[in-house]
Design a protein around this motif. Structure first.
Motif: not given
Length: 116
Positions: A6-10, A28-30, A62-65, A98-101
């Motif tokens: 799964v790829t998304g923004k923190l 935990t994270a969302r 805002g980081a892409t993980l 993938l991309r920091p904030s």
């Protein structure tokens, strides 16, 4: 069992917690994950692997993980009669930033550690 990537923004800072009886730490994270129509679905992630925990705690909103692991899909039915929404929970055993904030990228540019 569904194994997912799964790829998304923190969406917010990850939080460190511990299992009550055993005291084992976990995080935990969302994530906000974009769907086909441009809408977002929330993916609630947890991790117990030390390397994954460390990476999640260091990431800024805002980081892409990309998270990999076991996915459980269900639905959430609000008590106020709002429409039913999907509920996705992921037990992550892999993580890649993938991309920091944007804020972090700006800080690194100011230090000269990355180019424009």
């Amino acid at each position: 069992m569904i194994t997912a990537l799964v790829t998304g923004k923190l969406a917010a800072l990850a939080q460190s917690r511990s299992d009550g009886p055993s005291g084992r730490p976990f995080v935990t994270a969302r994530l906000q994950v974009r769907q086909d129509a441009g809408d977002f679905v929330a993916v609630f992630a947890s991790a117990a692997d030390p390397a994954v925990m460390r990476t999640l705690l260091e990431a800024e909103p805002g980081a892409t993980l990309t998270l990999g692991g076991e996915l459980v899909a269900s639905v959430w039915m609000p008590e106020d009669g709002s429409p039913v929404r999907p509920s996705l929970r992921l037990h992550a055993d892999q993580v890649t930033v993938l991309r920091p904030s944007r804020r972090r990228v700006r800080q690194l540019r100011e230090k000269g550690e990355v180019s424009s």
